[in-house]
Design a protein around this motif. Structure first.
Motif, PDB file in Angstrom:
ATOM      1  N   ILE A   1     -14.630  53.573  98.312  1.00 14.29           N
ATOM      2  CA  ILE A   1     -14.640  52.906  97.001  1.00 14.29           C
ATOM      3  C   ILE A   1     -15.734  53.490  96.122  1.00 14.29           C
ATOM      4  O   ILE A   1     -15.505  53.788  94.944  1.00 14.29           O
ATOM      5  CB  ILE A   1     -14.807  51.387  97.177  1.00 14.29           C
ATOM      6  CG1 ILE A   1     -13.528  50.793  97.779  1.00 14.29           C
ATOM      7  CG2 ILE A   1     -15.131  50.709  95.857  1.00 14.29           C
ATOM      8  CD1 ILE A   1     -13.654  49.336  98.185  1.00 14.29           C
ATOM      9  N   LEU A   2     -16.928  53.672  96.686  1.00 11.71           N
ATOM     10  CA  LEU A   2     -18.044  54.228  95.925  1.00 11.71           C
ATOM     11  C   LEU A   2     -17.728  55.638  95.413  1.00 11.71           C
ATOM     12  O   LEU A   2     -17.956  55.948  94.241  1.00 11.71           O
ATOM     13  CB  LEU A   2     -19.308  54.245  96.781  1.00 11.71           C
ATOM     14  CG  LEU A   2     -20.570  54.787  96.123  1.00 11.71           C
ATOM     15  CD1 LEU A   2     -21.015  53.851  95.005  1.00 11.71           C
ATOM     16  CD2 LEU A   2     -21.666  54.941  97.154  1.00 11.71           C
ATOM     17  N   MET A   3     -17.180  56.474  96.282  1.00 11.46           N
ATOM     18  CA  MET A   3     -16.856  57.845  95.878  1.00 11.46           C
ATOM     19  C   MET A   3     -15.735  57.868  94.834  1.00 11.46           C
ATOM     20  O   MET A   3     -15.776  58.688  93.907  1.00 11.46           O
ATOM     21  CB  MET A   3     -16.441  58.680  97.098  1.00 11.46           C
ATOM     22  CG  MET A   3     -17.587  58.990  98.032  1.00 11.46           C
ATOM     23  SD  MET A   3     -18.949  59.867  97.256  1.00 11.46           S
ATOM     24  CE  MET A   3     -18.161  61.379  96.803  1.00 11.46           C
ATOM     25  N   SER A   4     -14.755  56.981  94.960  1.00  9.50           N
ATOM     26  CA  SER A   4     -13.677  56.972  93.967  1.00  9.50           C
ATOM     27  C   SER A   4     -14.206  56.525  92.605  1.00  9.50           C
ATOM     28  O   SER A   4     -13.804  57.070  91.566  1.00  9.50           O
ATOM     29  CB  SER A   4     -12.527  56.083  94.423  1.00  9.50           C
ATOM     30  OG  SER A   4     -12.942  54.740  94.526  1.00  9.50           O
ATOM     31  N   LEU A   5     -15.105  55.558  92.592  1.00 13.52           N
ATOM     32  CA  LEU A   5     -15.707  55.148  91.315  1.00 13.52           C
ATOM     33  C   LEU A   5     -16.564  56.259  90.727  1.00 13.52           C
ATOM     34  O   LEU A   5     -16.542  56.498  89.509  1.00 13.52           O
ATOM     35  CB  LEU A   5     -16.531  53.874  91.511  1.00 13.52           C
ATOM     36  CG  LEU A   5     -15.737  52.609  91.821  1.00 13.52           C
ATOM     37  CD1 LEU A   5     -16.685  51.461  92.158  1.00 13.52           C
ATOM     38  CD2 LEU A   5     -14.827  52.251  90.670  1.00 13.52           C
ATOM     39  N   LEU A   6     -17.312  56.949  91.581  1.00  8.44           N
ATOM     40  CA  LEU A   6     -18.137  58.067  91.112  1.00  8.44           C
ATOM     41  C   LEU A   6     -17.270  59.177  90.522  1.00  8.44           C
ATOM     42  O   LEU A   6     -17.563  59.700  89.432  1.00  8.44           O
ATOM     43  CB  LEU A   6     -18.980  58.605  92.270  1.00  8.44           C
ATOM     44  CG  LEU A   6     -19.907  59.768  91.967  1.00  8.44           C
ATOM     45  CD1 LEU A   6     -21.007  59.326  91.010  1.00  8.44           C
ATOM     46  CD2 LEU A   6     -20.508  60.317  93.240  1.00  8.44           C
ATOM     47  N   LEU A   7     -16.194  59.526  91.214  1.00  3.16           N
ATOM     48  CA  LEU A   7     -15.306  60.577  90.707  1.00  3.16           C
ATOM     49  C   LEU A   7     -14.589  60.146  89.427  1.00  3.16           C
ATOM     50  O   LEU A   7     -14.388  60.965  88.515  1.00  3.16           O
ATOM     51  CB  LEU A   7     -14.293  60.977  91.775  1.00  3.16           C
ATOM     52  CG  LEU A   7     -14.875  61.755  92.961  1.00  3.16           C
ATOM     53  CD1 LEU A   7     -13.822  61.926  94.037  1.00  3.16           C
ATOM     54  CD2 LEU A   7     -15.415  63.094  92.512  1.00  3.16           C
ATOM     55  N   ALA A   8     -14.205  58.874  89.332  1.00  6.34           N
ATOM     56  CA  ALA A   8     -13.568  58.382  88.106  1.00  6.34           C
ATOM     57  C   ALA A   8     -14.539  58.450  86.942  1.00  6.34           C
ATOM     58  O   ALA A   8     -14.164  58.847  85.828  1.00  6.34           O
ATOM     59  CB  ALA A   8     -13.079  56.949  88.315  1.00  6.34           C
TER      60      ALA A   8
END
Length: 127
Positions: A103-110
């Protein structure tokens, strides 16, 4: 890798015949599946394929490569007994850590995607 010495054995003529027979049995099961379409019930046709594969595997296991395969599977089973499997609690904790990181990485990439998109629009004069 095994601690036993690996000796390269050449393929004998008998093994080549057995390989061909194993392939022929597997192909015969597959052939029967399609040839008897509409004549035999689907379950019987599937059993023909399974029977061909099992018969082919049994013939293959009588060859030198089959013996090597049996030895490899035996050693693999022995090594699996040495594995210390995680408890249910450890697995659950690890699962939650993995979910949180995803979740953290997907938010960072978004967020990075939005920033790059804004910069490109600004550079192109569309923003």
């Amino acid at each position: 890798m095994t601690s036993k010495t690996l000796h390269n054995q050449s393929t004998s003529g008998g093994d080549i015949v057995k390989y061909a027979l194993a392939l022929l049995l597997a192909a015969a099961g597959l052939f029967a599946f399609y040839w008897f379409d509409g004549q035999w019930p689907g379950g019987v046709r599937v059993l023909a394929v399974v029977a061909g594969l099992v018969a082919g595997a049994l013939v293959f296991m009588t060859t030198v490569k089959g013996a090597e395969t049996r030895e490899f599977l035996s050693e693999s089973r022995f090594e699996l007994r040495k594995v210390v499997w995680p408890t249910r609690q450890e697995t659950t904790r690890t699962m939650w850590v993995v979910i949180a990181v995803v979740i953290l990485m997907s938010l960072l990439l978004a967020g990075m995607d939005l920033v790059i998109q804004a910069v490109v629009k600004w550079l192109l004069g569309n923003g």
